[in-house]
Design a protein around this motif. Structure first.
Motif, PDB file in Angstrom:
ATOM      1  N   LEU A 129       0.845  -1.186   0.000  1.00 30.11           N
ATOM      2  CA  LEU A 129       0.000   0.000   0.000  1.00 30.11           C
ATOM      3  C   LEU A 129       0.881   1.237   0.000  1.00 30.11           C
ATOM      4  N   SER A 130       0.286   2.377  -0.368  1.00 26.95           N
ATOM      5  CA  SER A 130       1.043   3.613  -0.504  1.00 26.95           C
ATOM      6  C   SER A 130       1.251   4.282   0.839  1.00 26.95           C
ATOM      7  N   GLU A 131       2.151   5.281   0.819  1.00 28.87           N
ATOM      8  CA  GLU A 131       2.443   6.043   2.034  1.00 28.87           C
ATOM      9  C   GLU A 131       1.184   6.721   2.577  1.00 28.87           C
ATOM     10  N   ARG A 132       0.408   7.349   1.695  1.00 26.83           N
ATOM     11  CA  ARG A 132      -0.760   8.086   2.146  1.00 26.83           C
ATOM     12  C   ARG A 132      -1.823   7.154   2.723  1.00 26.83           C
ATOM     13  N   ASN A 162      -3.426   7.540  11.337  1.00 25.94           N
ATOM     14  CA  ASN A 162      -4.084   8.670  11.995  1.00 25.94           C
ATOM     15  C   ASN A 162      -5.331   8.224  12.741  1.00 25.94           C
ATOM     16  N   TYR A 163      -6.109   7.356  12.137  1.00 25.35           N
ATOM     17  CA  TYR A 163      -7.321   6.864  12.795  1.00 25.35           C
ATOM     18  C   TYR A 163      -6.968   6.069  14.044  1.00 25.35           C
ATOM     19  N   CYS A 164      -5.996   5.180  13.922  1.00 29.18           N
ATOM     20  CA  CYS A 164      -5.626   4.337  15.061  1.00 29.18           C
ATOM     21  C   CYS A 164      -5.051   5.167  16.205  1.00 29.18           C
ATOM     22  N   MET A 165      -4.390   6.288  15.891  1.00 31.74           N
ATOM     23  CA  MET A 165      -3.861   7.153  16.937  1.00 31.74           C
ATOM     24  C   MET A 165      -4.970   7.840  17.724  1.00 31.74           C
ATOM     25  N   LEU A 166      -6.137   7.988  17.105  1.00 28.46           N
ATOM     26  CA  LEU A 166      -7.271   8.612  17.795  1.00 28.46           C
ATOM     27  C   LEU A 166      -7.955   7.658  18.770  1.00 28.46           C
ATOM     28  N   LEU A 167      -7.781   6.361  18.582  1.00 31.01           N
ATOM     29  CA  LEU A 167      -8.547   5.376  19.339  1.00 31.01           C
ATOM     30  C   LEU A 167      -7.924   5.085  20.689  1.00 31.01           C
ATOM     31  N   PRO A 168      -8.736   4.725  21.675  1.00 30.66           N
ATOM     32  CA  PRO A 168      -8.162   4.121  22.877  1.00 30.66           C
ATOM     33  C   PRO A 168      -7.672   2.722  22.538  1.00 30.66           C
ATOM     34  N   GLY A 169      -6.573   2.323  23.142  1.00 28.36           N
ATOM     35  CA  GLY A 169      -6.043   1.001  22.847  1.00 28.36           C
ATOM     36  C   GLY A 169      -4.673   1.070  22.208  1.00 28.36           C
ATOM     37  N   PRO A 170      -4.040  -0.067  21.999  1.00 22.83           N
ATOM     38  CA  PRO A 170      -2.685  -0.127  21.433  1.00 22.83           C
ATOM     39  C   PRO A 170      -2.702   0.212  19.941  1.00 22.83           C
ATOM     40  N   GLU A 171      -2.149   1.355  19.570  1.00 21.98           N
ATOM     41  CA  GLU A 171      -2.272   1.819  18.198  1.00 21.98           C
ATOM     42  C   GLU A 171      -1.574   0.911  17.194  1.00 21.98           C
ATOM     43  N   ALA A 172      -0.442   0.294  17.576  1.00 20.94           N
ATOM     44  CA  ALA A 172       0.267  -0.570  16.631  1.00 20.94           C
ATOM     45  C   ALA A 172      -0.560  -1.822  16.324  1.00 20.94           C
ATOM     46  N   GLN A 173      -1.162  -2.416  17.352  1.00 20.19           N
ATOM     47  CA  GLN A 173      -2.000  -3.597  17.117  1.00 20.19           C
ATOM     48  C   GLN A 173      -3.234  -3.233  16.296  1.00 20.19           C
ATOM     49  N   GLN A 174      -3.806  -2.066  16.569  1.00 20.47           N
ATOM     50  CA  GLN A 174      -4.965  -1.625  15.799  1.00 20.47           C
ATOM     51  C   GLN A 174      -4.589  -1.317  14.358  1.00 20.47           C
ATOM     52  N   LEU A 175      -3.389  -0.775  14.147  1.00 22.09           N
ATOM     53  CA  LEU A 175      -2.938  -0.515  12.785  1.00 22.09           C
ATOM     54  C   LEU A 175      -2.767  -1.820  12.017  1.00 22.09           C
ATOM     55  N   ALA A 176      -2.203  -2.839  12.667  1.00 21.36           N
ATOM     56  CA  ALA A 176      -2.084  -4.141  12.014  1.00 21.36           C
ATOM     57  C   ALA A 176      -3.465  -4.692  11.661  1.00 21.36           C
ATOM     58  N   THR A 177      -4.424  -4.547  12.576  1.00 25.04           N
ATOM     59  CA  THR A 177      -5.783  -5.007  12.303  1.00 25.04           C
ATOM     60  C   THR A 177      -6.391  -4.255  11.122  1.00 25.04           C
ATOM     61  N   TYR A 178      -6.211  -2.937  11.092  1.00 22.09           N
ATOM     62  CA  TYR A 178      -6.748  -2.104  10.016  1.00 22.09           C
ATOM     63  C   TYR A 178      -6.174  -2.522   8.665  1.00 22.09           C
ATOM     64  N   LEU A 179      -4.842  -2.661   8.605  1.00 24.78           N
ATOM     65  CA  LEU A 179      -4.203  -2.991   7.332  1.00 24.78           C
ATOM     66  C   LEU A 179      -4.560  -4.409   6.889  1.00 24.78           C
TER      67      LEU A 179
END
Length: 453
Positions: free
Chosen positions: A55-58, A65-82
């Motif tokens: 996927l691209s940088e953007r 950015n979305y995962c940083m807004l959420l409560p919870g571990p942002e790295a794990q949420q980013l992995a889930t999102y991707l």
């Protein structure tokens, strides 16, 4: 004449990443995700954006950015999102689970070793030496978060007020978060520039056209928002929370140890704005002071283990729950190990379930607003308050490590180790893992030499 991007001129879609290939990557990530959220996010960026070009940088930054807004571990949420973006809900669940399962198994094993063999001189030496390192790590976290957040006197004032509230008044962490959010909201109206979000990193101007999922790729069908899909996710999530909570209540009653653990860590999962260090004071207040599941020094040891293992730092709750179940022995004295493992698994479930729901339910809305997501003034206020509570946590840990209750004065050896760790982390740029490993090696030498006996 320029032509608009079309399916014929764009690279193939993300479906060309096979499920087997994605599974292999997420499994590998679960075992090598050291370095805290910053290191874990950097690792995903390097692998998925720079090297594999999935996927691209953007697109990556938008999800982050979305995962940083959420409560919870942002790295794990980013992995889930991707994972969800590439392979629908199946991909998101697999990516999120594989990010935490290796750490879950390893921390249960280490917690058992800690309880059973913690008095062995070698192991006792290791934990003695890494305690002062952990104190310095928490100080570094406050410094790092403060450097990103405290850009003006208004945010400094919120941070100082939060520190005073938890240090002097001993107010509960949720109340501090709520007050900081209100202060941020009001501040955003009165001083919008002071509470505006920092500028996001710029993405390449070519839109990452060589990426499988680039800036010009249409939103995949499964990523389009549907009220029915959102309702389905919410109903499934509610069932996955209500069913085990109901069974625990029927078995032990609402005030039973496992029921209270499940309820407490559900609340903790909804309060982890700003990362794991932000919620550690809340976990300390509940696990150590309110419920007595473990001692203050055991909490520091758990944080050290959490820093030394892959996965999100919030996995320290597995250590907390294991010690609470094992030492509480609510299944009987001869079933302490089973009680500890059951408590750890249940707490992990209730801690991470909200993260999956936030991503699988909210990500379609975020994909529909790509390029428009901004941090809110309320969360800017919360981020400032986080700095204050982390400083309080550092003082609390430092007092117990450097001024132990059983000693007549300061522990000069621990202070020396702490100063060396500070020089390595702040002066030489060592990573947390490198510094902890050096502290563990020093502890082994202390254990062998018998200096701690």
């Amino acid at each position: 004449m320029a032509t608009s991007p079309s399916s014929e001129t764009l690279p193939p879609g993300p479906s060309d990443v096979s499920r087997r290939e994605a599974f292999g990557f997420w499994l590998k990530l679960g075992f090598i995700s050291f370095g805290g959220p910053a290191g874990q996010i950097a690792l995903m960026h390097d692998e998925l954006v720079s090297r594999r070009r999935w996927l691209s940088e953007r697109r990556f930054l938008h999800a982050l950015n979305y995962c940083m807004l959420l409560p919870g571990p942002e790295a794990q949420q980013l992995a889930t999102y991707l994972g969800w973006l590439l392979h629908r809900s199946w991909g998101g669940v697999v990516a999120g689970l594989l990010f935490i399962l290796p750490s879950l198994g390893l921390l249960i094993l280490l917690a058992w070793v800690y309880l059973v063999y913690g008095d062995v001189p070698l192991i006792a030496g290791v934990f003695y030496a890494i305690k002062p390192v952990v104190v310095v790590v928490v100080v570094q976290a406050a410094w790092r978060v403060g450097g990103r957040v405290l850009h003006n006197r208004w945010l400094w004032a919120i941070a100082l007020a939060a520190f005073a509230a938890i240090f002097a008044l001993q107010l509960p962490f949720p109340l501090i978060v709520l007050a900081a959010a209100v202060a941020g909201t009001v501040g955003g109206r009165l001083r919008p520039l002071a509470f505006s979000p920092s500028a996001t990193a710029r993405a390449p101007s070519d839109g990452g056209r060589d990426a499988l999922l680039n800036d010009h790729s249409p939103i995949p069908e499964h990523a389009r928002f549907s009220s029915w899909r959102l309702l389905r996710v919410l109903l499934i999530g509610a069932a996955l929370w209500v069913l085990p909570m109901g069974l625990l209540t029927l078995w032990q009653g609402w005030h039973g140890p496992l029921t209270q653990m499940a309820w407490f860590f559900t609340k903790a999962a909804l309060l982890t704005f700003g990362g794991a260090y932000a919620v550690l004071p809340y976990v300390y207040q509940g696990a150590v002071l309110q419920y007595g599941w473990l001692s203050p020094l055991q909490m520091i040891d758990g944080l050290a283990l959490g820093e030394s293992t892959p996965g999100p730092l919030i996995m320290v709750v597995v250590f907390v729950a294991f010690l609470g179940g094992y030492q509480g022995a609510f299944l009987g004295a001869d079933q302490a190990l089973a009680a500890g493992m059951l408590a750890a698994l249940l707490v992990c479930w209730f801690t991470f379930l909200p993260s999956f729901l936030f991503v699988l339910g909210g990500a379609p809305l975020i994909e529909a607003t790509r390029g428009e997501l901004r941090l809110t003034a309320a969360l800017t206020g919360v981020s400032a308050a986080v700095v204050g509570v982390i400083v309080n946590l550092a003082l609390f840990f430092g007092w117990h490590v450097f001024m132990p209750a059983e000693a007549a004065g300061p522990d000069w050896l621990a202070l020396g180790i702490g100063l060396i760790a500070a020089g390595l982390l702040f002066g030489r740029g060592w990573t947390v893992l490198q510094t902890l490993l050096l502290g563990a090696a020093a502890g082994l030498l202390l254990g062998v030499s018998g200096l701690l006996s």
